[in-house]
Scaffold this motif. Sequence first.
Motif, PDB file in Angstrom:
ATOM      1  N   UNK A 115     -31.184  -0.456  14.668  1.00 16.82           N
ATOM      2  CA  UNK A 115     -31.413  -1.091  13.373  1.00 16.82           C
ATOM      3  C   UNK A 115     -31.394  -2.614  13.501  1.00 16.82           C
ATOM      4  N   UNK A 116     -30.488  -3.138  14.315  1.00 17.84           N
ATOM      5  CA  UNK A 116     -30.421  -4.584  14.529  1.00 17.84           C
ATOM      6  C   UNK A 116     -31.704  -5.086  15.187  1.00 17.84           C
ATOM      7  N   UNK A 117     -32.180  -4.350  16.186  1.00 15.57           N
ATOM      8  CA  UNK A 117     -33.404  -4.757  16.868  1.00 15.57           C
ATOM      9  C   UNK A 117     -34.605  -4.712  15.940  1.00 15.57           C
ATOM     10  N   UNK A 118     -34.678  -3.690  15.106  1.00  9.39           N
ATOM     11  CA  UNK A 118     -35.797  -3.595  14.169  1.00  9.39           C
ATOM     12  C   UNK A 118     -35.794  -4.764  13.192  1.00  9.39           C
ATOM     13  N   UNK A 119     -34.612  -5.177  12.780  1.00  8.28           N
ATOM     14  CA  UNK A 119     -34.532  -6.324  11.871  1.00  8.28           C
ATOM     15  C   UNK A 119     -35.016  -7.600  12.569  1.00  8.28           C
ATOM     16  N   UNK A 120     -34.597  -7.777  13.832  1.00 11.42           N
ATOM     17  CA  UNK A 120     -35.036  -8.947  14.592  1.00 11.42           C
ATOM     18  C   UNK A 120     -36.559  -8.977  14.721  1.00 11.42           C
ATOM     19  N   UNK A 150     -31.739 -14.873  13.714  1.00 11.04           N
ATOM     20  CA  UNK A 150     -32.123 -13.981  14.818  1.00 11.04           C
ATOM     21  C   UNK A 150     -31.122 -14.093  15.972  1.00 11.04           C
ATOM     22  N   UNK A 151     -30.678 -15.298  16.270  1.00  6.55           N
ATOM     23  CA  UNK A 151     -29.678 -15.463  17.329  1.00  6.55           C
ATOM     24  C   UNK A 151     -28.391 -14.708  16.999  1.00  6.55           C
ATOM     25  N   UNK A 152     -27.972 -14.754  15.746  1.00  7.02           N
ATOM     26  CA  UNK A 152     -26.778 -14.006  15.331  1.00  7.02           C
ATOM     27  C   UNK A 152     -26.998 -12.502  15.477  1.00  7.02           C
ATOM     28  N   UNK A 153     -28.197 -12.036  15.173  1.00 11.15           N
ATOM     29  CA  UNK A 153     -28.499 -10.600  15.307  1.00 11.15           C
ATOM     30  C   UNK A 153     -28.421 -10.155  16.769  1.00 11.15           C
ATOM     31  N   UNK A 159     -41.465 -17.129  19.715  1.00  7.39           N
ATOM     32  CA  UNK A 159     -42.107 -16.197  20.647  1.00  7.39           C
ATOM     33  C   UNK A 159     -41.144 -15.749  21.739  1.00  7.39           C
ATOM     34  N   UNK A 160     -40.325 -16.677  22.248  1.00  3.14           N
ATOM     35  CA  UNK A 160     -39.342 -16.316  23.282  1.00  3.14           C
ATOM     36  C   UNK A 160     -38.297 -15.342  22.736  1.00  3.14           C
ATOM     37  N   UNK A 161     -37.885 -15.554  21.498  1.00  2.00           N
ATOM     38  CA  UNK A 161     -36.921 -14.633  20.884  1.00  2.00           C
ATOM     39  C   UNK A 161     -37.539 -13.247  20.710  1.00  2.00           C
ATOM     40  N   UNK A 194     -31.714 -16.876   4.096  1.00  3.76           N
ATOM     41  CA  UNK A 194     -30.933 -18.103   4.193  1.00  3.76           C
ATOM     42  C   UNK A 194     -29.838 -17.909   5.251  1.00  3.76           C
ATOM     43  N   UNK A 195     -29.759 -18.835   6.170  1.00  3.49           N
ATOM     44  CA  UNK A 195     -28.683 -18.813   7.154  1.00  3.49           C
ATOM     45  C   UNK A 195     -27.387 -19.255   6.483  1.00  3.49           C
ATOM     46  N   UNK A 196     -26.324 -18.494   6.703  1.00  2.00           N
ATOM     47  CA  UNK A 196     -25.049 -18.780   6.055  1.00  2.00           C
ATOM     48  C   UNK A 196     -24.051 -19.349   7.061  1.00  2.00           C
ATOM     49  N   UNK A 197     -22.874 -19.647   6.578  1.00  2.00           N
ATOM     50  CA  UNK A 197     -21.809 -20.215   7.398  1.00  2.00           C
ATOM     51  C   UNK A 197     -21.599 -19.361   8.656  1.00  2.00           C
ATOM     52  N   UNK A 198     -21.435 -19.972   9.811  1.00  2.00           N
ATOM     53  CA  UNK A 198     -21.171 -21.398  10.069  1.00  2.00           C
ATOM     54  C   UNK A 198     -22.410 -22.273  10.200  1.00  2.00           C
TER      55      UNK A 198
END
Length: 242
Positions: A95-100, A144-147, A74-76, A114-118
């Motif tokens: 586009x990045x925001x829409x994906x988030x 989401x943090x990476x986005x 919810x905070x994200x 699936x979260x990938x490396x690292x």
Amino acid sequence: MNEVKEALRNMEQKYKLFLQQQFTFIGALQHTRENAHDTLRPVASIDQVQSYLDHHCNNSTDRRILNMFINICNDLSMLCHKLETVHPGNNTTNSILERCKLLLSHSNDLSAIRAKYPHDTVNHLSCEEAKNLYGGVVSLIPIVLDCIKEWIAHTEKLPSHGLYNVSGGSALSEKRAPQEAPAMAAISQPPPSAHPEVQTSIHNKDNERVQGSERVQKKHLNDTENHSGKVKAPWKPPGRHA
């Protein structure tokens, strides 16, 4: 932008605490799924976790960790909506925001992500079955943090005049206004008047100059009249010529 970065750092700290308890999270999902007689399908949405928490959670430890997951999501989601007020963006950042926002939608199917490396959250799951059942739900937060990091990186490359503060005004124009104020004041301010003594001295000099000019003109006029007038010969008595 600094406010956004600070909010992101806070979210990363919360996620680190959650990540340290990943096995507790998986255990809570296993317990609640068994209580719900829902052991065949993968955990594929935030709504599904919320349902386990609301209706099939029997102990405080499971309730605490499931609540922690829901609160971080919810905070994200709130942070993503806040990003829209910071910068109007372009096609890439939008586009990045829409994906988030799609990923954080409570009904969105997370089973395929699936979260990938690292990130190694999926690798920490015990077996292939666990990866299939929980791989999507444990991948949601790090993705989401990476986005959001990607959004910040793209936004910082855009012209700064697009940045907006919380009140909606242009940050650059507000920054420029105090700098322009002294210049505008200098333009609108009337020139300082001369000191009264200086003005009196100038006035006296002007009068002297005018009076001198008048004397020169009068002298020139008299000289002109004397030269142009006829000079009468002295009177002589009549007499005979020799």
